[in-house]
Design an enzyme around this catalytic site. Sequence first.
Site, short mmCIF file in Angstrom:
data_model
loop_
_atom_site.label_atom_id
_atom_site.label_comp_id
_atom_site.label_asym_id
_atom_site.label_seq_id
_atom_site.Cartn_x
_atom_site.Cartn_y
_atom_site.Cartn_z
N ASP A 198 19.40 22.55 57.92
CA ASP A 198 20.17 23.34 58.88
C ASP A 198 19.29 23.59 60.08
OD1 ASP A 198 22.39 23.68 57.56
OD2 ASP A 198 22.17 25.78 57.03
N ASP A 229 22.63 27.83 54.02
CA ASP A 229 22.66 29.28 53.84
C ASP A 229 24.07 29.81 53.67
OD1 ASP A 229 23.53 28.77 56.35
OD2 ASP A 229 22.01 29.93 57.40
N ASP A 278 28.10 25.76 52.39
CA ASP A 278 27.10 24.73 52.09
C ASP A 278 27.02 24.43 50.60
OD1 ASP A 278 26.28 24.39 54.71
OD2 ASP A 278 24.89 26.06 54.62
#
Length: 1173
Positions: A473, A794, A798
Site C-alpha cells: 500500500d 490495512d 484488503d
Amino acid sequence: MGDLGNSTVDFHPKKPGLDKGGHEGDFGVTVEELCSLMELRGPEALQKIQENYTDTETLCHRLKTSPADGLSDNPADLEKRRQVFGMNFIPPKKPKTFLQLVWEALQDVTLIILEIAAIISLGLSFYQPPGGDTEACGNVSAGAEEEGEAEAGWIEGAAILLSVLCVVLVTAFNDWSKEKQFRGLQSRIEQEQRFAVVRNGTVIQIPVAEMVVGDIAQIKYGDLLPADGVLIQGNDLKIDESSLTGESDHVRKSIAKDPMLLSGTHVMEGSGKMLVTAVGVNSQTGIIFTLLGAGEVEEEKKDCKKGKQDGTLENNQNKAKKQDEAVAMEMQPLKSAEGGEVEEKEKKKSSVAKKEKSVLQGKLTKLAVQIGKAGLVMSAITVIILMLYFVIETFVIQGVVWLTECTPIYVQYFVKFFIIGVTVLVVAVPEGLPLAVTISLAYSVKKMMKDNNLVRHLDACETMGNATAICSDKTGTLTTNRMTVVQIYIGDQLFRNIPRPDQINPKTLELITSAIAVNCAYTSKIIAADKEGGLPKQVGNKTECALLGLVLDLKQEYQAVREQIPEEKLYKVYTFNSVRKSMSTVIQMPDGSFRLYSKGASEILLTKCSFVLGRDGEARAFRPRDKDEMVKKVIEPMACEGLRTICIAYREFPADPMPDWDNETDIVSNLICITVVGIEDPVRAEVPEAIRKCQRAGITVRMVTGDNINTARAIAAKCGIIHPGDDFLCMDGKEFNRRIRNEKGEIEQERIDKIWPKLRVLARSSPTDKHTLVKGIIDSTIVEQRQVVAVTGDGTNDGPALKKADVGFAMGIAGTDVAKEASDIILTDDNFSSIVKAVMWGRNVYDSISKFLQFQLTVNVVAVIVAFTGACITQDSPLKAVQMLWVNLIMDTFASLALATEPPTESLLLRKPYGRNNPLISTTMMKNILGHAVYQLIIIFTLLFVGERIFDIDSGRNAPLHSPPSEHYTIIFNTFVLMQLFNEINARKIHGERNVFDGIFSNPIFCSIVLGTFAIQIVIVQFGGKPFSCSPLNVEQWLWCLFVGMGELVWGQVIASVPTHQLKCLKEAGHGSAPDMIMDEDLAEDEEEIDHAERELRRGQILWFRGLNRIQTQMEVVSTFKRSGSFQGAARRRSSVLSQLHDVTNNSTPSHVVLSTANATGAPGNPGGESFP
C-alpha cells in the site's frame, strides 16, 4: 467464572443474588432475558424489545446507562456489572501438563522399540544357564564370566532406558516451552485489541476484556465486534455475519429494521453506536464456544450438537476451526467450532482447494522420507547380516547343537543384534531436524517482535525469506500517514500555501467549515499535542484529520459546528467505501429543507458537480470544458507533486417534495463544488533505503494504491520503486481491467502475464484489482520459479488479497481488525522497513536449517556406515547403542540449538531468493557433507583395524558378550565425537565461505554449547565406565583424539578449495515438490491427489517411519504450516492465532497422528488429504 467454560448445559453464571423481583442486583433486566433477546433477529427482535422494554431508551435506562454519555467510570459499578452479567472473556482451555507431554513423547515408535529391546536385554542378562556347564553352548559366552562382570550385563539395558528417558524429557520440555511461547504471543495479541466506548460523555479506548454490559460502544468500518449489543444510532451500517451464520451477503443494520449486533461479526460499512447487552460466555459467540466445550472434553460435543442453537451451530460447525485454545480469548471472531463431524469435514474437504505446503515444509517432508527409507533399509540389512553370521559361525562352522537351556543365551545375542539395528535406525533419522525447525522459528518469532513484526502464523516468517514480490500500500506504509493540506483551490484561485481567512469569501468559509465538520466521521478529531512544541495528535481517519486541520488553519472551529449538529441529528449518511470513493452526509436545515455535503476523490466527485463557487461565493455553471481546464491546471499539477486531491461539494434539497434518499445516484449529482485541496503525506525517511535493499535482494516492490495515478507515480519515484529510464508500467485500475479481460469480460491469465512483470504502480485500484493482481502473479507460469508474493494492507477491503498472498502483512496501528484477522504478520509500527527485517529473518531461518542439516547428515552418514560395516565385519558395532544415543540426542539437540540461533546479518540481503524448487541441500552442502564423511570414515576405520597397533593397546574387536569396555573402542568413540564437535564449527557456513569463525562470538549460545558438549564428553569417557562402554584414556591418547578432531577444520579448508561446479556427480537433495502449482481443475479429486512425499508415507509399509513421528511431533510447528501456512488454495486460512495455537498444542499426540483440523473427533484413520505421519 472459571468453571463456566466447562458447563455445557447451563450457560449462565450462577446468580449472585436475585432480589425479590427476580432481577439481578438492582438492574431492571436479567442475564437470561438479555440472552434470549440476542437470539432473535430482525422483526422478531424489534417486537420483543417493544413488548418487554417499549424501546431501546428504556433498555438503556434499565441497564442504568445513558445513550449519550455512556456509563460513569465508577469502579464499583463496573465491578458489580461484571459480577452480575459476567466478564468479556472466555476461559481458556487448560494447557497440557508436563507429564502429558512426557507421555506423548513416549509414544514414539522408535523409542518404544528401543525400550522393549532394552527390557528384554535387561531380563536376559539376569538369566544364568542351569549348572555351571556353559561350555555346551559353544564358546559364545566365553570370557563373559570374569568375576563380577556377569552381573554388569544389566548395565547396557539400563543405560539405554536412561538415555530414552533423556530424549523424552528433552522433547517434552521443548513442547512445553513452545506451548508457553504461543500462549504468551496470544495474550500479547489480545492485550493489543482495544475498543472505543463512551464513558462520562467522552470517547475512550479500553481493552476489549474490560467492556461490560451497559457500555455504549462506538462502532465503525473495519471493526470486529467484541460483544453482543443493540444498535442505538447508525449510519449506513452493513455487517458481515458470515462467521456466525455462514451467509456471505452483508446484512444491513438499522434501528427501524434490524438493530441486533453480534460478537465476532465484522463491520463492513458505516458507523454507529451500540448498547452492549451480552459479553463473554453469555454472548452468542461465547454460548457457542461453551456448547463446543471451550474448556471441556469430547463427549459433551455429542450432546451439544442437539443443543438449542441448532441453526447457528450447524453453520458454525461448517465454519469450524478449533478455537478452544483461546487463551483468555477475547471474543476473537468465531471462525470456528470443534463439533463438525468427520463426514461433514470430508464433504467440505472435497470442495476445498488443495492446500499447498509452505516451501520449507514440502522440502523437509520429502527429505525426511528419503532419509527414513535409507535408514530403515540399512538397519534391516545390519540385523540380518549379524544374525546370519552368528548362526552360520556357531551352528554350521563350529557345529554346535542348539540346546534348550542355552536358548536364552542365543536370544540375548539376537537381542543385542536387534538393539544395534534399531540404533542404526535411530542415528539414521535426523531426530534433531524438527527440533531445529522449531527452535529456529520460535527464536526468530521472538526476535522479530523486537523488529516490530508480530508473527501470527509461524511459517510466514520462513516463507518471507523466499519472497520475490511485495505489493505494498502507499498510505501509511511507504508514507508517514500524517496528512496535511498544503494547497487549496477555492474561489477560482489556487493557493500554494494555506490562505488567511480574510482571503476567502466569508460565505464560502462558513460552507467549507460546515462541510468538513459534519461530513467527516465524528470519531476523527485533532487533539492538542502531548508535549510542548509537538505536533497535534490526529485521531481517526488521517485524510479526514487533514481536512479538520485545514479548518483549524483557517482559524475556524469544527467542534462548535459538531456541537450544534450532534451525530444523532444527521439525517442520512452515505459512508465511504471502496466503490463510492466518496462520503456524503445529509442534514436537515432549520427551515425543513435539506443540505447534502459530499467529499471524495477529485476526479470522481468533479464529474458529479454541475456548479462551482466563484470568488464572490456565488455558484456558477461548471461546464465540461471548465472541468477539463481544472483537471489540467489544478488537479494534475497537485498530483504530480505527490499530493492527494480531494474535492468538497454540497447541494441543497427542498423540503417538499421529499427526495428519494435511497436513490443514491440521483441524490449525489448536480453538486456545487466548493473547493479542491491537495493533501501531502510525506514519504517515510527510511523507506527509499529499505526499497533499495529489497531490489538488491531480488525482490520486486510494487505499489498498489487507491490514489490518483499522478500522485502514485510521484510517490513511487520518491521511494525509488521506479527509476527514470527504466522499462516499467504505471496504470490505473480501469486500464488494468481493460487489459486483463477478454471480450466477455473474463480475466485471462495470459493477459495478466503480459502486464505483471513490468507493472510497478497500480493506481485507483479497487480491492478486487489488488486480489486479481496477487492471484495473477502467484498463478503465473511464465517464470521458471513460482513467485512468492507478500502483500501489505490495512483496510477491511484488503482482506481477500491478504488471504490470497503467501504472506499477508497487516498494519498494527492503522489496520482494521478485519485486515489483521486475514494477515500472517502484523507490522506493529506500520513501517515498510520492518518488512525488510522480516525478509532477513525468513532467510535466516532457511539458512539455519540448512546449516543444521549439513552438520546432522554428516554425523548420520558416518555413524550409519560405521555401525553397518563394523557390524558386518566384526559382529559388533564399534559405537555402542548408548554411545550412539548420546551422539544422536546430545549432538542433535545441542547442535539444533547452536546452529538454529545464529543471528541474521545484512549479507543475507545480498543474494537472490532461493525459490520454491531450489533444493534444501545445495551442491556445495552435498560436497561438504560427503567430503567430511570421507575424512571421518578414513580415520575411524584406520583406528578400528590398526588402532591397537598404533596406540599399543589390546584390540577391542570380537569381544564376547558382556566383556568390559576396551580402550580401543573408547578411542574410536572419543575421536568420533571430537570430529563432530569441530565439524559443527565448519557447519556454520553453507555457501562455501572460508572463514568459519566469522561472527562466532556474536552467538554466545553456540560457544557455550560447543564447550559444554566437550566438557560432558570428558566426563563420559573418564567416568562413564560400563554404561557408556568407555574405559578412561590417558593424556597422550586424549591429545591424539583432539589432534585428529582439529584436523576437521583443516580438511574443511581443503574441501572449500575444490570447485563445486566440477563435481558433476553430486546430486542435490530435498527438492521442492516438482509440479509446483496444482491447478484448480484437479482439486476436486483432492482425496486422491496427495502429494508424492505423502503418498510414500501413506502406504504404511514403513511402519517404522510412521513411528518416527517425533519428526512430526516436534514438527507441529511445521505442521501448523499445513493448516495456516502459505497455501495458495482457494480456502486460504481464516484462522486466527487461536485456532492455530490449538492445533499446534493439541496435535502433539502421536498416538493418532492425524491433524486435528482434519479430524476433530480424533478418529485414527482419515481418508482426506490431511494426515501427516
